[in-house]
Design an enzyme around this catalytic site. Structure first.
Site: not given
Lengths: 128, 394
Positions: A59-62
């Site tokens: 998923g997201s790099t955040v």
């Protein structure tokens, strides 16, 4: 077991094991450490003070920032053990200073096992 | 990876906790990608700036870093923010969003980062030279720097670019090495390319086809920097192209090895198909230009079209603060505003919350915007050249 050091440190704790990848952004509550992703095998469980064992991130790099935030909020895992640490988790654990080792056969680890994670030597010991 | 004594000391915490973590991040990435050593960088551009992209976890991370006294060592610019940092109220950006966006900007500023938020740092005061090692994050800026300028950067993430800025170094691998800058496919153009949108459509098509290969283009006769910016941006969005060469135009084209490469050909048919694929909407609610951020030449062209006319739908031209300043002086801003349009600085359509501002269909002349708007902003897209887009809303 011997793997590869991603982020240094030595810790002992109880294993929380997921067979599925973990997406930290949207997957774990940054304030409580509780897994909130619907249908995830760890849904409702808390990563706080656990040795978190999972194959890899997703998923997201955040997600890197969520790992950092969990640690800063005092609800982060004690250590992380992966089959393959990709850059999202690697970035997160290094920034947060959470000991992490990868290239480990995670099928050898069961939920509730006591784990000695020595990331400095890239070793994982399982005590039952 | 070989580390100097000084780098070893930083890794062992002698320069503080922030430097230690940043060094560990770069050393780890360097080991994963097979770097032999660290090399100095001359310029950095950091991504992960919009509150829409990094949300609370990212904001808190940056504030924490700033509170620990982190400072950058080299000229560092930012990717676009989620709103115009000066005119957000006039443009009706949500208040809560603005509050968080300003927290992010303050954190960056206290680290010594120039809070010029743009995907075209090379037009706004951060221009590397040929062969200079840099660490940039925004995919179209990476493509422009590598390809059109001939500087050398990998595709950095937000944290790794920030680490490079704080340490002034990056691990030596990937596009920093000459052997990795050689083309892996030839792309022969057998079509007339007139409008910037044609280059966007071409880039969209080629990026989808070749993914992360390095193309060597032939048959592009006379593209200006705006058109090369459009081409690179679209290829980086629909594929992961971080470097391209154009025969006769880009600085490394004569120097690279280009024998015995697989060749693909692009004709008018493929371009028409790309236009058709990019068009998912009928009538735009808003036209947004400047993806990547508009140059002064592009702003002038919009002003020329809109002179003395009245718009039925909003038109935004996204650009850097520096280009806006020049446009203000030249009267382009006034001309566009008199027609009912806006020049919007510091942000862009992809990272701003346009879906929350009531827009459903956006008109664009950018292959990159056309690629991202349906997913990131839940928009239908009208993709066309500048002239036709503006005619549709006059």
């Amino acid at each position: 077991m011997k793997g590869r050091m991603i982020s240094p440190g030595k810790v002992k704790g109880t294993a929380l094991v997921s067979k599925e990848p973990i997406g930290f952004y949207g997957g774990i509550n940054i304030k409580t450490g509780i897994v909130i992703e619907k249908g995830h095998p760890l849904e409702g469980k808390n990563v706080k003070d656990k040795i978190l064992v999972f194959p890899c991130g997703k998923g997201s790099t955040v997600g890197s920032y969520v790992i950092y935030g969990l640690q800063k909020n005092g609800v982060g895992p004690k250590g992380i053990i992966n089959r393959e640490t990709e850059t999202i988790v690697a970035t997160g654990v290094i920034l947060a200073g959470i000991p992490c080792v990868d290239k480990i056969d995670i099928d050898q680890i069961k939920e509730g096992d006591t784990i000695v994670l020595n990331a400095d030597n890239a070793t994982v010991e399982v005590a039952r | 990876m070989y580390l100097t004594k000084e780098e070893e000391k930083i890794l062992h915490g002698e320069s503080g906790e922030v430097a230690e973590r940043m060094m560990r991040l770069l050393v780890q990435l360097g080991d994963i990608y097979g770097a032999d050593k660290m090399i100095p960088v001359g310029s950095v551009q950091v991504a992960g700036v919009s509150y829409k992209s990094i949300a609370d976890p990212g904001t808190e991370f940056l504030e924490d870093l700033a509170s620990k006294g982190a400072k950058v060592k080299v000229l560092t610019f930012l990717n676009p923010a989620g709103m115009d940092l000066e005119n957000w109220e006039t443009l009706k950006f949500p208040k809560e969003f603005a509050k968080n966006q300003l927290r992010i900007m303050n954190a960056f500023k206290s680290m010594g980062i120039v809070i010029t938020a743009t995907c075209t740092p090379y037009l706004a005061g951060n221009l590397p030279r040929f062969r200079e090692h840099i660490a940039w994050s925004e995919s179209s800026a990476i493509s422009f720097a590598n390809s059109v300028i001939g500087a050398r950067t990998n595709r950095e993430g937000g944290p790794s670019a920030l680490a490079a800025a704080i340490l002034g170094k990056t691990p030596n691998y990937g596009f920093h090495l000459w052997e990795n800058r050689q083309p892996s496919i030839k792309v022969k153009i057998e079509a007339d390319l007139t409008f910037d949108a044609d280059y966007g459509a071409l880039g969209y098509h080629v990026g989808k086809l070749i993914k992360n290969k390095i193309p060597y283009f032939t048959g592009i006769k006379n593209a200006d920097t705006d058109q090369l910016k459009a081409l690179g941006a679209a290829m980086a969005a629909s594929g992961a192209v971080a470097l391209y060469h154009v025969e006769g135009l880009t600085p490394e084209a004569d120097l690279v090895k280009k024998d015995n490469l697989e060749t693909i050909t692009v004709t008018k048919k493929e371009l028409d198909e790309a236009y058709a694929k990019l068009n998912t909407g009928k009538q735009p609610d808003i036209v947004i230009l400047g993806c990547p951020h508009a140059s002064l030449r592009e702003i002038a062209a919009v002003a020329e079209h809109l002179k003395g006319k009245h718009l039925k739908k909003p038109v935004w031209v996204c650009t850097s603060r520096m280009m806006k300043e020049a446009a203000d002086r030249m009267g382009f801003t006034a001309t566009i505003e008199q027609a009912g349009g806006h020049i919007v600085a510091d942000t862009c359509m992809v990272v701003s919350p346009i879906e929350d501002m009531g827009y459903k269909t956006t008109g664009v002349n950018s292959g990159k915007a056309g690629n991202y708007l349906p997913g990131f902003c839940k928009q239908n897209v009208c993709f066309n050249n500048l002239h036709k887009l503006l005619e549709a809303v006059l």
